[in-house]
Design a protein around this motif. Structure first.
Motif, PDB file in Angstrom:
ATOM      1  N   GLY A 204      -5.762  -9.124  15.788  1.00  0.00           N
ATOM      2  CA  GLY A 204      -6.557  -8.773  14.618  1.00  0.00           C
ATOM      3  C   GLY A 204      -6.790  -7.279  14.499  1.00  0.00           C
ATOM      4  O   GLY A 204      -7.112  -6.779  13.419  1.00  0.00           O
ATOM      5  N   GLY A 205      -6.627  -6.550  15.589  1.00  0.00           N
ATOM      6  CA  GLY A 205      -6.789  -5.103  15.554  1.00  0.00           C
ATOM      7  C   GLY A 205      -5.721  -4.392  14.754  1.00  0.00           C
ATOM      8  O   GLY A 205      -5.873  -3.216  14.386  1.00  0.00           O
ATOM      9  N   LEU A 206      -4.618  -5.072  14.456  1.00  0.00           N
ATOM     10  CA  LEU A 206      -3.532  -4.463  13.670  1.00  0.00           C
ATOM     11  C   LEU A 206      -3.832  -4.429  12.178  1.00  0.00           C
ATOM     12  O   LEU A 206      -3.099  -3.780  11.421  1.00  0.00           O
ATOM     13  N   ALA A 207      -4.869  -5.103  11.754  1.00  0.00           N
ATOM     14  CA  ALA A 207      -5.065  -5.460  10.351  1.00  0.00           C
ATOM     15  C   ALA A 207      -4.764  -4.328   9.383  1.00  0.00           C
ATOM     16  O   ALA A 207      -5.389  -3.282   9.418  1.00  0.00           O
TER      17      ALA A 207
ATOM     18  N   LEU B   8       7.730   4.057  18.958  1.00  0.00           N
ATOM     19  CA  LEU B   8       6.727   3.010  19.153  1.00  0.00           C
ATOM     20  C   LEU B   8       5.354   3.426  18.631  1.00  0.00           C
ATOM     21  O   LEU B   8       4.324   3.049  19.178  1.00  0.00           O
ATOM     22  N   LYS B   9       5.348   4.222  17.589  1.00  0.00           N
ATOM     23  CA  LYS B   9       4.090   4.610  16.964  1.00  0.00           C
ATOM     24  C   LYS B   9       3.341   3.357  16.531  1.00  0.00           C
ATOM     25  O   LYS B   9       3.896   2.491  15.841  1.00  0.00           O
ATOM     26  N   LEU B  10       2.085   3.244  16.932  1.00  0.00           N
ATOM     27  CA  LEU B  10       1.335   2.016  16.678  1.00  0.00           C
ATOM     28  C   LEU B  10       0.998   1.818  15.211  1.00  0.00           C
ATOM     29  O   LEU B  10       0.893   0.686  14.749  1.00  0.00           O
ATOM     30  N   ARG B  11       0.843   2.916  14.478  1.00  0.00           N
ATOM     31  CA  ARG B  11       0.380   2.813  13.100  1.00  0.00           C
ATOM     32  C   ARG B  11       1.501   3.106  12.118  1.00  0.00           C
ATOM     33  O   ARG B  11       2.372   3.947  12.360  1.00  0.00           O
ATOM     34  N   SER B  12       1.453   2.419  10.985  1.00  0.00           N
ATOM     35  CA  SER B  12       2.424   2.641   9.928  1.00  0.00           C
ATOM     36  C   SER B  12       2.138   3.958   9.218  1.00  0.00           C
ATOM     37  O   SER B  12       1.110   4.606   9.439  1.00  0.00           O
ATOM     38  N   THR B  13       3.030   4.367   8.337  1.00  0.00           N
ATOM     39  CA  THR B  13       2.854   5.579   7.552  1.00  0.00           C
ATOM     40  C   THR B  13       1.842   5.333   6.435  1.00  0.00           C
ATOM     41  O   THR B  13       1.564   4.172   6.080  1.00  0.00           O
ATOM     42  N   PRO B  14       1.274   6.393   5.848  1.00  0.00           N
ATOM     43  CA  PRO B  14       0.361   6.193   4.707  1.00  0.00           C
ATOM     44  C   PRO B  14       1.011   5.427   3.564  1.00  0.00           C
ATOM     45  O   PRO B  14       0.369   4.577   2.938  1.00  0.00           O
ATOM     46  N   GLU B  15       2.285   5.713   3.278  1.00  0.00           N
ATOM     47  CA  GLU B  15       2.971   4.967   2.227  1.00  0.00           C
ATOM     48  C   GLU B  15       3.119   3.502   2.594  1.00  0.00           C
ATOM     49  O   GLU B  15       2.935   2.609   1.754  1.00  0.00           O
ATOM     50  N   GLY B  16       3.467   3.236   3.864  1.00  0.00           N
ATOM     51  CA  GLY B  16       3.588   1.853   4.305  1.00  0.00           C
ATOM     52  C   GLY B  16       2.276   1.114   4.223  1.00  0.00           C
ATOM     53  O   GLY B  16       2.221  -0.065   3.843  1.00  0.00           O
ATOM     54  N   GLU B  17       1.186   1.793   4.535  1.00  0.00           N
ATOM     55  CA  GLU B  17      -0.128   1.166   4.449  1.00  0.00           C
ATOM     56  C   GLU B  17      -0.476   0.818   3.007  1.00  0.00           C
ATOM     57  O   GLU B  17      -1.044  -0.240   2.732  1.00  0.00           O
ATOM     58  N   MET B  18      -0.116   1.686   2.074  1.00  0.00           N
ATOM     59  CA  MET B  18      -0.409   1.425   0.670  1.00  0.00           C
ATOM     60  C   MET B  18       0.438   0.267   0.123  1.00  0.00           C
ATOM     61  O   MET B  18      -0.045  -0.574  -0.620  1.00  0.00           O
ATOM     62  N   LEU B  19       1.695   0.248   0.500  1.00  0.00           N
ATOM     63  CA  LEU B  19       2.555  -0.839   0.034  1.00  0.00           C
ATOM     64  C   LEU B  19       2.205  -2.167   0.683  1.00  0.00           C
ATOM     65  O   LEU B  19       2.404  -3.231   0.102  1.00  0.00           O
ATOM     66  N   GLY B  20       1.705  -2.121   1.905  1.00  0.00           N
ATOM     67  CA  GLY B  20       1.355  -3.336   2.626  1.00  0.00           C
ATOM     68  C   GLY B  20       2.297  -3.600   3.778  1.00  0.00           C
ATOM     69  O   GLY B  20       3.498  -3.320   3.710  1.00  0.00           O
ATOM     70  N   MET B  21       1.757  -4.148   4.846  1.00  0.00           N
ATOM     71  CA  MET B  21       2.554  -4.402   6.046  1.00  0.00           C
ATOM     72  C   MET B  21       3.606  -5.479   5.829  1.00  0.00           C
ATOM     73  O   MET B  21       4.646  -5.484   6.486  1.00  0.00           O
ATOM     74  N   ASP B  22       3.361  -6.382   4.898  1.00  0.00           N
ATOM     75  CA  ASP B  22       4.370  -7.415   4.649  1.00  0.00           C
ATOM     76  C   ASP B  22       5.661  -6.793   4.125  1.00  0.00           C
ATOM     77  O   ASP B  22       6.761  -7.181   4.531  1.00  0.00           O
ATOM     78  N   GLU B  23       5.539  -5.839   3.236  1.00  0.00           N
ATOM     79  CA  GLU B  23       6.727  -5.223   2.656  1.00  0.00           C
ATOM     80  C   GLU B  23       7.405  -4.274   3.621  1.00  0.00           C
ATOM     81  O   GLU B  23       8.624  -4.259   3.744  1.00  0.00           O
ATOM     82  N   THR B  24       6.623  -3.474   4.344  1.00  0.00           N
ATOM     83  CA  THR B  24       7.221  -2.439   5.189  1.00  0.00           C
ATOM     84  C   THR B  24       7.634  -2.950   6.571  1.00  0.00           C
ATOM     85  O   THR B  24       8.581  -2.430   7.162  1.00  0.00           O
ATOM     86  N   GLU B  25       6.935  -3.965   7.088  1.00  0.00           N
ATOM     87  CA  GLU B  25       7.210  -4.430   8.448  1.00  0.00           C
ATOM     88  C   GLU B  25       7.976  -5.748   8.495  1.00  0.00           C
ATOM     89  O   GLU B  25       8.828  -5.942   9.357  1.00  0.00           O
TER      90      GLU B  25
END
Length: 504
Positions: A139-142, A411-428
């Motif tokens: 849940g910490g990845l949210a 292995l960067k734990l966090r996505s990019t700002p653009e990836g966060e805006m688009l959503g983890m489903d789309e980027t990951e």
């Protein structure tokens, strides 16, 4: 006759090599197999719960993370996790050795924790506890965490955090076990471990974009309810099975679990009602889980009347603990600390007051001096010291492991700002829990609704979560609106200072 004689001899030899399976009651063995299966059912329950609590655009990534962490933990537990937590030949009190590496010689001998079940069954049951703990931590990845680095992290975290915590309290050579700490089903390893680790992980990866924090609300409360009741069902096996047999202590554990969960759910719901004047389903589910968490360390030690107090206090304190993340400025998106760490602490400390030697001894194996109700006064500082040690070790080591993984190239734990805006489903993931993203694309492409096809892409499109800036004619008036205005839902619009939705 000769082949039959050879087969008989081989069977006897195999029986001697595996120990004597007949020494275990088949009812106890069957009960723990079923209880372990019930605990495994908590993993999809967590996945549904987290998916419902998140935004649509990141819902599937949390399901994937919980499912994949389950597979990683099964491998880790088989590989060396069980040995590091429970190997019987270790003597240091902190962590086991590799005597049982790859489940070597983990067969039909009595388990290291109880003579009621064979060790191979005990290793399976404890593995499911580890899987649930890892699932909670995911849940910490949210909404901003990358999933591949999280899998590397969870393997390392299980090895250097969970296995030592399990060894402390459940291994016969663990320092907490020898000291007399009362922790029935994992208030330390499971609840404080996942809750405090979730806080540390959220701290390391940082807060979500401030826009994502405006007027946040769960996208599917039905999934929240479904996940909660799947967890409640699994928790009956989680706590009941921790008596390690079909005995009277297991029945008390189940009763205490039910009472704590129900009272905590009602209390949390009432506390939310005093502010919102609405009967929140999310609030009821949150309280229910808080009560289940508090019952984890306490349900096998208490009489049922004590679990009513456990439920009331856990529902109250966990509700107020949701404000801690604002004070610490840590974006614990799914309230892992408030629900799991605080709930586990409540259950552990209340053991010092209400633990009953007669309830504990109802399995015909265990014995304790009891808590304050039986004039065993020093149990409180024993419990308190264990809570402090578990919290401190978990936070510090989790943060160090997360920082170490984050520093590895790729292995960067966090996505990019653009990836966060688009959503983890789309980027990951590249797939979606619902067709929301595809609907958005269809509208932007103007191929479905009959709008003009001309559109201009901009470099800032990802920041707006929109791919086009067409002007869409309103069918009822002569006014025009942009597609982003047309598609934006009330749930995604920020509120003004009066609590009303800001018009587009």
């Amino acid at each position: 006759m000769e082949p039959r004689h050879a087969l008989t001899s081989f069977s006897r030899l195999s029986s001697r090599q595996l120990g004597d399976p007949g020494q275990f009651d088949r009812g106890d063995v069957s009960f723990i197999i079923v209880a372990g299966a019930m605990v495994s059912f908590m993993v999809p329950g967590l996945a549904f719960l987290y998916s419902g609590l998140s935004r649509r655009k990141s819902a599937l990534s949390l399901i994937w993370a919980v499912a994949a962490s389950n597979a990683v933990v099964i491998f880790q537990w088989y590989f060396w996790g069980y040995s590091l937590a429970f190997s019987s030949s270790a003597t240091n009190g902190f962590i086991g050795n590799l005597k049982s590496f790859g489940l070597k010689d983990v067969e039909a001998d009595p388990s290291p924790a109880t003579p009621l079940i064979p060790e191979i069954l005990y290793s399976f049951f404890q593995m499911e506890f580890a899987c649930v703990t890892a699932g909670i931590l995911m849940g910490g990845l949210a909404e901003r965490g990358r999933v591949l680095p999280a899998m590397v992290f969870i393997f390392c975290w299980m090895t250097v955090v969970y296995c030592p915590l399990a060894c402390w309290i459940w291994a016969t050579h663990g320092w907490a076990f020898k000291w007399g700490v009362l922790d029935f089903a994992g208030g330390g390893p499971v609840e404080i471990g996942s809750g405090v680790a979730g806080l540390a992980y959220s701290w390391v990866i940082g807060r979500r974009n401030e826009r994502e924090l405006l007027n946040f609300r769960p996208h599917n409360v039905s999934l929240v309810g479904l996940g909660t009741f799947m967890l409640w069902f699994g928790w009956i096996g989680f706590n009941g099975g921790s008596a390690f047999g079909a005995n009277l202590r297991a029945i008390f554990a189940v009763w205490n679990t039910m009472l704590a969960a129900s009272f905590a759910g009602m209390v949390w719901c009432l506390l939310d009602f005093r502010i919102e004047r609405r009967w929140s389903m999310v609030g009821f589910c949150s309280g229910t889980i808080a009560g289940l968490v508090a019952a984890t360390p306490s349900s096998g030690f208490l009489r049922p009347w004590s679990s009513v107090i456990v439920g009331i206090l856990s529902g109250t304190l966990c509700n107020f603990a949701t404000k801690v993340k604002f004070l610490l400025r840590i974006d614990d998106a799914l309230d892992l600390f408030a629900e799991h760490a605080v709930g586990g602490i409540v259950g552990l400390l209340l053991n010092a007051f209400f633990a009953s030697s007669s309830i504990t001894g109802a399995d015909n194996v265990s014995s304790i001096p009891g808590g304050w109700v039986e004039h065993h006064w020093k149990q409180l500082y024993i419990q308190f010291a264990y809570v402090v040690a578990t919290c401190a070790y978990t936070f510090v080591v989790t943060a160090l492991v997360a920082k170490a993984v984050d520093s590895i190239p790729g292995l960067k734990l966090r996505s990019t700002p653009e990836g966060e805006m688009l959503g983890m489903d789309e980027t990951e993931i590249g797939e979606f829990a619902t067709d929301y993203i595809e609907l958005r694309r269809d509208v932007a492409d103007c191929s479905t609704f009959g709008f003009s096809r001309g559109h201009a892409y901009k470099s800032g499109d990802a920041q707006n979560e929109r791919h086009a800036q067409n002007v869409v004619p309103d069918r009822n008036t002569n006014d025009t609106r942009s597609e982003s205005q047309d598609l934006e839902t009330i749930a995604e619009k920020p509120e003004n200072g009066n609590g009303t939705t800001t018009p587009s």
